[in-house]
Enzyme design. Sequence first.
Site, short mmCIF file in Angstrom:
data_model
loop_
_atom_site.label_atom_id
_atom_site.label_comp_id
_atom_site.label_asym_id
_atom_site.label_seq_id
_atom_site.Cartn_x
_atom_site.Cartn_y
_atom_site.Cartn_z
CE1 TYR A 107 -3.54 -2.59 0.64
CE2 TYR A 107 -4.65 -0.52 1.13
CZ TYR A 107 -4.70 -1.86 0.82
OH TYR A 107 -5.92 -2.47 0.70
CE LYS A 118 1.45 -17.85 -2.29
NZ LYS A 118 0.49 -18.97 -2.36
CG ASP A 170 -2.45 -20.49 -0.89
OD1 ASP A 170 -1.90 -20.46 0.24
OD2 ASP A 170 -1.98 -21.14 -1.83
CG ASP A 199 -8.15 -4.59 1.68
OD1 ASP A 199 -9.11 -4.10 2.31
OD2 ASP A 199 -8.05 -4.55 0.43
CG ASP A 220 -13.74 -6.73 2.45
OD1 ASP A 220 -13.50 -6.05 3.47
OD2 ASP A 220 -14.13 -6.25 1.37
C1 IPM Z 1 -10.44 -0.96 3.90
C2 IPM Z 1 -10.68 -0.40 2.53
C3 IPM Z 1 -9.49 0.51 2.16
C4 IPM Z 1 -8.24 -0.34 2.20
C5 IPM Z 1 -9.63 1.21 0.80
C6 IPM Z 1 -10.93 1.98 0.68
C7 IPM Z 1 -8.45 2.12 0.53
O1 IPM Z 1 -10.85 -1.43 1.61
O2 IPM Z 1 -10.37 -0.15 4.87
O3 IPM Z 1 -10.35 -2.17 4.04
O4 IPM Z 1 -7.92 -1.06 1.24
O5 IPM Z 1 -7.56 -0.30 3.22
MG MG Z 2 -10.94 -3.36 2.50
#
Ligand code: IPM
Ligand code: MG
Length: 355
Positions: A140, A190, A222, A246, A250
């Site tokens: 990032y 990884k 993975d 990240d 999710d």
């Molecule tokens: C998160 C989001 C952010 C990230 C984006 C919006 C930059 O997906 O907070 O997880 O990737 O960190």
């Molecule tokens: Mg995210």
Amino acid sequence: MNYKIALIKGDGIGPEVVGEAVKVMDAIGEKFGHKFEYVDILMGGCAIDAVGKSYPEGTAEKCKECDAVLLGAVGGPKWGHSTDPDKRPETALLSIRKDLGLYANLRPAALRPALAESCPLKNDKNIDLMIVRELTGGVYFGKKDRYQTEDRGEEASDLMAYSEKEIERIGRRGFELARLRGKKLASVDKANVLETSRLWRQVMHRLAEEYPDVQYEDVLVDNAAMQLVRAPGQFDVVVTENMFGDILSDEASMITGSIGLLPSASIGDTAPGLYEPIHGSAPDIAGQDKANPIATILSVAMMFRYSFDLPAEAQAIEDAVDAVLNEGWRTADIAKPGETAVGTLKMGELIREKL
Ligand code: IPM
Ligand code: MG
């Protein structure tokens, strides 16, 4: 005690969910004898509209004068296409993380007992894990490049770098949190491919010797993705680098069946920490009293626990949320077909009543 809290309401449903969270804080203040003072901070798409940039000058300084930051959500399709970083809401998020030194991102994924039936993995009802995501390093923040090559056309590159120091401080957070929870830590990397992961693993193994009471394992990313949907109950604390975190967070959020319920904390070595729901700005339902305020309200509980060391206040909020869910109250995002849903304001009010 008196606390000063920066409010970044942001875009979409952000102002609505933060509105309910503020009322919950005030209710806690009354019950436990604390005073909360709020400072509104403009950031995200609304800041692009108002002053031409998503991260106006002085944003971090204003936050640093506060004890903690509560963020609703930033972004939306309206601001999705600019190539000018100042005009992208994401720039503000990455900048505030870096400027406040928020290198540790705690993303819990817990299945609330009242919602066990909405979990797609109905056999694993003990889902209660916490992803500890490194937030200010890795790909990032590494050097980004675009250049022409002689024979392969245009090329782009994003550098992924991690120092021993960066790995150690997030690794410690993982071990310390595991100690406070189920005493299990999975470190995701990884290492079969990436040099950063091999260094990551080396540092983690050194730390593991300092925490013999924590059951430690290495998991390749993975495999971690697969295990999360196969048997998420096996995980307690999961520590990992920025991009893996990240993606996996999710995935983890979805197995609880209710992204509208999940809070998060981003913390560094000094105040203020930043607390926010993990959901986005949901522009499609903004301003319609439909958004679920629970993730933001539970983010306040995390703020009380991790920034203010007020575990009783945090527990009171979490218990109030569970009590309301147990009575069968639902917002639209978690209502099953046939169940009636209440709006943002009503859900906030029900939770305050339990306090
Ligand atoms: C998160 C989001 C952010 C990230 C984006 C919006 C930059 O997906 O907070 O997880 O990737 O960190
Ligand atoms: Mg995210």
